[in-house]
Design an enzyme around this catalytic site. Structure first.
Site, PDB file in Angstrom:
ATOM      1  N   ARG A 162     -23.900 -21.547 -59.341  1.00 60.75           N
ATOM      2  CA  ARG A 162     -22.934 -20.586 -59.888  1.00 60.75           C
ATOM      3  C   ARG A 162     -23.317 -20.214 -61.315  1.00 60.75           C
ATOM      4  O   ARG A 162     -23.195 -19.067 -61.721  1.00 60.75           O
ATOM      5  CB  ARG A 162     -21.526 -21.181 -59.853  1.00 60.75           C
ATOM      6  CG  ARG A 162     -20.805 -21.044 -58.501  1.00 60.75           C
ATOM      7  CD  ARG A 162     -21.596 -21.604 -57.326  1.00 60.75           C
ATOM      8  NE  ARG A 162     -20.859 -21.575 -56.075  1.00 60.75           N
ATOM      9  CZ  ARG A 162     -20.141 -22.588 -55.617  1.00 60.75           C
ATOM     10  NH1 ARG A 162     -20.069 -23.721 -56.293  1.00 60.75           N
ATOM     11  NH2 ARG A 162     -19.499 -22.478 -54.477  1.00 60.75           N
ATOM     12  N   ASP A 191     -26.591 -22.396 -53.403  1.00 60.78           N
ATOM     13  CA  ASP A 191     -25.267 -21.940 -52.996  1.00 60.78           C
ATOM     14  C   ASP A 191     -25.316 -20.425 -52.870  1.00 60.78           C
ATOM     15  O   ASP A 191     -26.369 -19.804 -53.068  1.00 60.78           O
ATOM     16  CB  ASP A 191     -24.183 -22.387 -53.974  1.00 60.78           C
ATOM     17  CG  ASP A 191     -22.876 -22.710 -53.248  1.00 60.78           C
ATOM     18  OD1 ASP A 191     -22.322 -21.798 -52.613  1.00 60.78           O
ATOM     19  OD2 ASP A 191     -22.421 -23.864 -53.314  1.00 60.78           O
ATOM     20  N   HIS A 266     -22.528 -21.303 -47.187  1.00 61.27           N
ATOM     21  CA  HIS A 266     -22.813 -21.204 -48.626  1.00 61.27           C
ATOM     22  C   HIS A 266     -24.270 -20.825 -48.883  1.00 61.27           C
ATOM     23  O   HIS A 266     -24.900 -21.352 -49.804  1.00 61.27           O
ATOM     24  CB  HIS A 266     -22.479 -22.517 -49.333  1.00 61.27           C
ATOM     25  CG  HIS A 266     -21.013 -22.691 -49.620  1.00 61.27           C
ATOM     26  ND1 HIS A 266     -20.319 -21.882 -50.496  1.00 61.27           N
ATOM     27  CD2 HIS A 266     -20.112 -23.586 -49.139  1.00 61.27           C
ATOM     28  CE1 HIS A 266     -19.049 -22.275 -50.550  1.00 61.27           C
ATOM     29  NE2 HIS A 266     -18.889 -23.292 -49.719  1.00 61.27           N
ATOM     30  N   GLU A 332     -17.176 -26.012 -45.900  1.00 62.59           N
ATOM     31  CA  GLU A 332     -16.513 -24.709 -45.925  1.00 62.59           C
ATOM     32  C   GLU A 332     -17.248 -23.629 -45.126  1.00 62.59           C
ATOM     33  O   GLU A 332     -17.408 -22.494 -45.564  1.00 62.59           O
ATOM     34  CB  GLU A 332     -16.337 -24.243 -47.378  1.00 62.59           C
ATOM     35  CG  GLU A 332     -15.448 -25.167 -48.201  1.00 62.59           C
ATOM     36  CD  GLU A 332     -15.283 -24.705 -49.625  1.00 62.59           C
ATOM     37  OE1 GLU A 332     -14.203 -24.923 -50.197  1.00 62.59           O
ATOM     38  OE2 GLU A 332     -16.238 -24.137 -50.188  1.00 62.59           O
ATOM     39  N   TYR A 423     -12.898 -33.992 -59.571  1.00 65.06           N
ATOM     40  CA  TYR A 423     -13.508 -32.687 -59.833  1.00 65.06           C
ATOM     41  C   TYR A 423     -13.350 -32.385 -61.323  1.00 65.06           C
ATOM     42  O   TYR A 423     -12.260 -32.088 -61.804  1.00 65.06           O
ATOM     43  CB  TYR A 423     -12.855 -31.610 -58.958  1.00 65.06           C
ATOM     44  CG  TYR A 423     -13.579 -31.404 -57.644  1.00 65.06           C
ATOM     45  CD1 TYR A 423     -14.270 -32.450 -57.045  1.00 65.06           C
ATOM     46  CD2 TYR A 423     -13.575 -30.171 -56.999  1.00 65.06           C
ATOM     47  CE1 TYR A 423     -14.933 -32.279 -55.837  1.00 65.06           C
ATOM     48  CE2 TYR A 423     -14.246 -29.989 -55.785  1.00 65.06           C
ATOM     49  CZ  TYR A 423     -14.923 -31.050 -55.214  1.00 65.06           C
ATOM     50  OH  TYR A 423     -15.589 -30.880 -54.023  1.00 65.06           O
ATOM     51  N   ASP A 425     -14.412 -29.901 -62.935  1.00 65.60           N
ATOM     52  CA  ASP A 425     -14.228 -28.491 -63.296  1.00 65.60           C
ATOM     53  C   ASP A 425     -12.746 -28.173 -63.423  1.00 65.60           C
ATOM     54  O   ASP A 425     -12.383 -27.058 -63.814  1.00 65.60           O
ATOM     55  CB  ASP A 425     -14.880 -27.572 -62.265  1.00 65.60           C
ATOM     56  CG  ASP A 425     -14.438 -27.848 -60.836  1.00 65.60           C
ATOM     57  OD1 ASP A 425     -14.111 -29.007 -60.523  1.00 65.60           O
ATOM     58  OD2 ASP A 425     -14.428 -26.910 -60.023  1.00 65.60           O
ATOM     59  N   TRP A 473     -18.376 -28.241 -60.625  1.00 60.15           N
ATOM     60  CA  TRP A 473     -18.664 -26.907 -60.106  1.00 60.15           C
ATOM     61  C   TRP A 473     -18.554 -25.921 -61.262  1.00 60.15           C
ATOM     62  O   TRP A 473     -17.695 -26.063 -62.136  1.00 60.15           O
ATOM     63  CB  TRP A 473     -17.695 -26.565 -58.978  1.00 60.15           C
ATOM     64  CG  TRP A 473     -17.743 -27.571 -57.869  1.00 60.15           C
ATOM     65  CD1 TRP A 473     -16.888 -28.608 -57.653  1.00 60.15           C
ATOM     66  CD2 TRP A 473     -18.737 -27.659 -56.843  1.00 60.15           C
ATOM     67  NE1 TRP A 473     -17.276 -29.333 -56.552  1.00 60.15           N
ATOM     68  CE2 TRP A 473     -18.413 -28.774 -56.033  1.00 60.15           C
ATOM     69  CE3 TRP A 473     -19.872 -26.903 -56.529  1.00 60.15           C
ATOM     70  CZ2 TRP A 473     -19.181 -29.151 -54.929  1.00 60.15           C
ATOM     71  CZ3 TRP A 473     -20.630 -27.275 -55.424  1.00 60.15           C
ATOM     72  CH2 TRP A 473     -20.281 -28.380 -54.640  1.00 60.15           C
ATOM     73  N   THR A 474     -19.410 -24.911 -61.275  1.00 64.67           N
ATOM     74  CA  THR A 474     -19.580 -24.147 -62.517  1.00 64.67           C
ATOM     75  C   THR A 474     -19.179 -22.683 -62.428  1.00 64.67           C
ATOM     76  O   THR A 474     -19.669 -21.863 -63.202  1.00 64.67           O
ATOM     77  CB  THR A 474     -21.043 -24.261 -62.990  1.00 64.67           C
ATOM     78  OG1 THR A 474     -21.917 -23.748 -61.973  1.00 64.67           O
ATOM     79  CG2 THR A 474     -21.409 -25.690 -63.315  1.00 64.67           C
TER      80      THR A 474
END
Length: 764
Positions: A162, A191, A266, A332, A423, A425, A473-474
């Site tokens: 990301r 991703d 993804h 996902e 997480y 983030d 996660w960014t």
């Protein structure tokens, strides 16, 4: 005589207290640490002693000497005669990764079964020294330490897809991990929004898939998709030579890098590079953010070319990373395209697969066979359980603990990384005044209080919990400074969770030691969160009364509060014991440290008293295990939800909320209302309608009113009360049905079921 004994006892107590105060602020807390008197001083006459025949110890000695040189200017010689020495000794009887550290006035001796343990002993020493070069003496307190880790897998994850972080930042990240004895770096290299590792056989993966149109100034979920002719200027990737260098750098710090190559979902970045890998095989531009409208993000499970492609990719990836595990993602996956794909449906028929979940399992198992043929193992997110787990796969449990518990009971290895609290983030303070985050609220204390061993497991199954890790996660983390801020000091709390014995953990003691580390961060110029000053408001019931307890994470913090909706001041009521809630009110509370109110905004909680308080609630459709609020009766606890998604809201996915309350006896009522939340970016929408029904016997219900949603479904956020007022009736049972909504056109999940969040059924 009594006076003499009293004086002696006071003297001994003072000695104990002085000794405790002298203990160094080592994180993670060692298994056993005994203090002595005095210090060992490192200076230009100190030497490093070790077995010269061991090259691995030379690398460890070089690391130590380099660190001392950087902070002091002293050049430590190796294996030279000297009055003062730092000695490394290999002793096979010591537990793997453990170490025994003895510091006297004339020597520091670290014993371990391998250089790994020696390295961790060095980290404990370094935490007693200044963080940067200055004129302070390099004094290590006299002590004895016996230490070893609780878990084998002590991990930190970083998503560089990301937002891309260059090799220098990756090395800084590795150094931070090493300082806290964290030994696994989960490197998320692939991703939808970026492919970050060069694959020689498929150059377009980085020529196209590593670059996107730069919309960094816009919110992740609101970025427009790229248009033909727009120049992709944002991105980057690592060459295979850079990968090799970073892997070596990590190995020198006892860190194993586990690469993640996402599949079967993804992977929009791969499909933008090679469209034939998707079900539609239609060209598409690299994704700019979180808008998935009309984008392919899955590999086609019915296309054999996909498996050839992935085997070729993995054949280049695995030689770069000596880790025993290769992470294959598996999370996902939108199985809708597979349902419409002729090739996928043909695959299901030929393989005897009953649904798309089993098709995903087929995909993962086929990849696992290839990985095992290369003498490696796969690990994936907990979705790889769907449709059947691959025979030797390990599982990372991120959607709570359920996946990890299931996998451990099936005798598969597990790494616990639940979104709450791991997480990083998510917000760790505020969120008022904090850097923008994706949402959530995982404070340092929440991280610290977590135990990676679920209580549902027996002793035999506990053995399959390899350890735990935090994920970063960014989507909203765009700079190195922001990244530092999100992991510090939570990384320190994680380290103690996964290294120190459970019985050794103590929040107050950890918080005190953490203050020393704050100084170190500042000296090194690292960005970090100074702490969460938001007061934690926790309602609970006791003997039929609603009470609320208040807590602050701030060291030596006080709490001042009000119950009339006004802002707390230094003169407001001081919190000392749980507060009884006897009427509807608005409570506000603030943390006070050193005579100053901290934080930009006081914590706020609405309480409402009504006739259904404390009554049991039965649900036709179960509440999501991820959004249980404060228990099964959250809809009748008197606590209203806030804008914080994970607090005081019951969540329902796909199905309607149908809740039935038993008032216990016939009760006269004239109003029923239901509070609901809308948060567009989190796929949370107000219900289409809410139907209110009543009954005297719990069998036959009479509809009172159906209230349609008056709020625009495209509104970014809203808290709304659906209310029905009627002529007084004497009833015992109340049924409330809230009809779930679909994500609207134009939303990234358009046409898919949204979430329904409810906080309280108010009966008056």
């Amino acid at each position: 005589m009594v006076l003499k004994k009293t004086v002696l006892l006071l003297f001994l107590l003072a000695s104990v207290l002085m000794n405790a105060q002298q203990q160094p602020s080592i994180i993670p807390k060692p298994v056993d640490l005994k203090m002595g008197n005095g210090n060992f001083t490192i200076d230009g006459n100190t030497t490093i002693q070790y077995d010269k025949s061991r090259k691995d110890l030379k690398a460890t000695a070089d690391f130590f000497a380099s660190y001392i040189k950087n902070i002091s200017g002293f050049s430590l010689k190796s294996n030279k005669a000297a009055a003062k020495k730092v000695e490394f000794v290999i002793e096979k009887s010591i537990q793997e990764e453990g170490y025994q550290l003895t510091v006297s006035l004339t020597a520091i001796v670290i014993k371990a079964s391998s250089p790994k343990g020696v390295f961790y002993g060095i980290q404990s020493i370094l935490q007693t020294l200044p963080a940067i070069r200055n004129n302070a003496a390099l004094e290590v307190p006299v002590m004895q330490v016996n230490d070893y880790p609780r878990f084998k897998w002590r991990g930190m994850h970083l998503d560089v897809s990301r937002h891309f972080f260059g090799p220098d930042m990756i090395k800084e990240y590795i150094d931070l991990m090493a300082s806290y004895k964290i030994n696994v770096f989960h490197w998320h290299l692939v991703d939808d929004q970026g492919w970050r590792i060069a694959i020689k056989k498929y150059p377009k993966l980085t020529e196209i898939g590593a670059w996107r149109v730069d919309n960094t100034n816009l919110n992740w979920r609101e970025r427009p998709q790229a248009k033909e002719g727009e120049k992709p200027t944002y991105g980057g990737f690592y060459t295979q030579e850079q990968i090799k260098e970073i892997v070596k750098y990590a190995a020198e710090r006892n860190i194993t890098i586990v690469p993640e190559i996402e599949m079967p979902g993804h992977v929009a970045s791969a499909i933008a590079s090679y469209p034939q890998l998707s079900c539609t095989q239609q060209p598409q531009l690299p994704m700019t953010g979180g808008n998935y409208s009309n984008m392919s993000s899955n590999y086609c499970a019915g296309n054999d070319e996909v498996f050839s492609f992935l085997e070729n990719v993995l054949a280049e990836v695995m030689p770069l990373f000596p880790s025993s595990y290769i992470h294959i993602g598996g999370d996902e996956v939108d199985k809708g395209p597979w349902n419409k794909c002729v090739r996928c449906q043909a695959r299901m028929k030929s393989e005897g697969l009953k649904d798309e979940h089993e098709l995903q399992s087929y995909f993962i198992k086929r990849i696992e066979k290839f990985v095992i043929s290369k003498k490696r193992k796969i690990i994936g997110w907990d979705e790889i359980l769907e449709g059947g787990l691959a025979p030797e796969a390990a599982v990372m449990s991120w959607r709570g603990e359920a996946g990890g518990i299931e996998a451990a009971k099936m005798k598969h290895n597990v790494v616990m990384t639940p979104g709450t609290p791991f997480y990083f983030d998510h917000y760790q303070a505020g969120p008022e005044g904090e850097l923008l985050a994706i949402g959530g609220f995982n404070t340092v204390k929440r991280v610290y209080d977590y135990d990676p061993i679920p209580k549902e497991l027996n002793k035999e199954d506990e053995a399959y919990i390899l350890g735990a890790q935090a994920s970063v996660w960014t989507e909203y983390i765009t700079t190195p400074e922001h990244l530092e801020y999100m992991v510090l000091p939570r990384m320190a709390a994680l380290a103690e969770v996964i290294w120190s014995p459970k019985e050794n953990k103590n929040w107050d003691n950890f918080n005190e030691r953490l203050q020393y580390h704050f100084k170190g961060y500042a000296q090194k110029g690292l960005h970090y969160s100074p702490g969460n000053f938001t007061v934690n408001v926790k309602p609970f019931s006791e003997n039929g009364q609603l009470l609320v307890s208040l807590f602050t994470e701030a060291l030596n913090g006080q709490i001042r509060y009000t119950t009339d909706g006004t802002e707390p001041t230094l003169q407001s009521e001081k919190y000392e014991k749980p507060i009884g809630i006897k009427s509807s009110l608005v409570l506000k509370a603030a943390t006070v440290v050193d005579g100053q109110i901290k934080g930009l905004q006081a914590a706020k909680q609405n309480f409402v008293m009504h006739k259904a308080i404390g009554n049991s609630v039965q649900y036709t459709n179960p509440v999501s295990q991820y959004y249980l609020a404060d228990g099964p009766n959250s809809l009748t606890d008197g606590v209203r939800g806030t804008n914080a998604v994970g607090k005081y809201w019951h969540g329902f996915s796909e199905k309607d909320m149908i809740a039935t309350i038993d008032l216990g006896q016939a009760t006269t009522i004239e109003n029923i209302s239901l509070g609901c939340l809308q948060n567009y970016s989190d796929w949370i929408f107000l219900p289409q309608s809410v139907k209110f029904e009543v009954s005297t016997d719990g069998k036959f219900f009479k509809e009172i009113k159906t209230v349609n949603n008056p709020v625009d479904i495209n509104q970014k956020s809203a808290v709304h009360n659906f209310s029905a007022t009627f002529t007084q009736e004497k009833v015992r049972y109340i049924k409330v049905t809230a009809k779930n909504n679909l994500c609207p056109p134009g939303h990234s999940g358009a046409g898919k079921p949204g979430w329904l969040f409810a906080d309280e059924i108010i009966v008056e």
